[in-house]
Design a protein around this motif. Structure first.
Motif, PDB file in Angstrom:
ATOM      1  N   ASP A   1      34.105  44.419  36.376  1.00 14.91           N
ATOM      2  CA  ASP A   1      33.964  43.122  36.905  1.00 14.91           C
ATOM      3  C   ASP A   1      33.170  42.149  35.946  1.00 14.91           C
ATOM      4  N   LYS A   2      31.987  42.759  35.478  1.00 11.97           N
ATOM      5  CA  LYS A   2      31.233  41.646  34.571  1.00 11.97           C
ATOM      6  C   LYS A   2      32.224  41.595  33.245  1.00 11.97           C
TER       7      LYS A   2
ATOM      8  N   GLN B   1      29.649  48.151  37.724  1.00 12.73           N
ATOM      9  CA  GLN B   1      30.101  46.667  37.797  1.00 12.73           C
ATOM     10  C   GLN B   1      30.440  46.439  36.631  1.00 12.73           C
TER      11      GLN B   1
END
Length: 202
Positions: free
Chosen positions: A89-90, A86
């Protein structure tokens, strides 16, 4: 890791990605800063700091680099490496919404085409290609219609009426006919330029 991910995706890319467009966002904007960092150590802060300089000014390139980096991370995970799936996305959350506004390049008005065409006189590959593209953009009717009621002669699509090709009595006076002769000449010149370039490269 980036090269390994690229190799695994070549079959999905046009021409096996030989043009380099898939890999170039990584090569230009990611690898110079993260290329020597172990993939398992890359986190959202590293990605944010890497892409922050172009996040708003080169939004499309930054988005491509982010997407490609995400593919590399997923590839690393598939290999069994401990990566943060992730992280991209972070990083997007940290970077925020892109402020870049797309500005379309205005098209050249058709009345300016002849002047633009005449200005392309240096004979470079780029100018030859532009002349080839604009050679028929005159927006004027053919000047030798083959029969009453037609706006084009048989050379340019009319059916019947006048002799075909050079047998047409007004062959030399058809504006588009002259342009097509010029197109053939430009095509030949451009072909020679391309062949010469290929020979130099290889």
């Amino acid at each position: 890791m980036a090269l390994d991910a690229f190799e695994s995706r070549k079959a999905e890319l046009k021409g096996d990605g030989k043009a380099g467009r898939w890999f170039s966002p990584l090569q230009l904007h990611v690898l110079p800063k993260l290329g020597k960092v172990p993939v398992s150590d890359i986190d959202q802060r590293d990605i944010r700091d890497t892409l922050a300089p172009i996040w708003h000014t080169k939004a499309d390139t930054a988005k491509k680099a982010m997407d490609r980096l995400g593919i590399c991370l997923r590839h690393a995970a598939a290999l069994g490496l401990d990566v943060d799936m992730q992280a991209t996305d972070k990083a997007k959350a940290l970077l925020g919404k892109q402020r870049h506004t797309v500005k379309h390049i205005p098209s050249l008005h058709w009345r300016d085409v002849p002047t633009f065409y005449q200005s392309l006189s240096e004979g470079t590959v780029t100018e030859l290609a532009l002349r080839l593209l604009t050679a028929k953009s005159t927006r004027q009717r053919c000047k030798c219609p083959s029969k009453r009621g037609w706006n084009v002669c048989r050379l340019h699509g009319a059916e019947g009426g006048a002799p075909f090709g050079t047998a047409h009595p007004n062959y030399r006076h058809g504006m588009r006919t002259k342009e097509m002769e010029n197109v053939r000449r430009l095509t030949s010149l451009l072909g020679r330029k391309v062949r010469d370039t290929i020979e130099v490269v290889t």
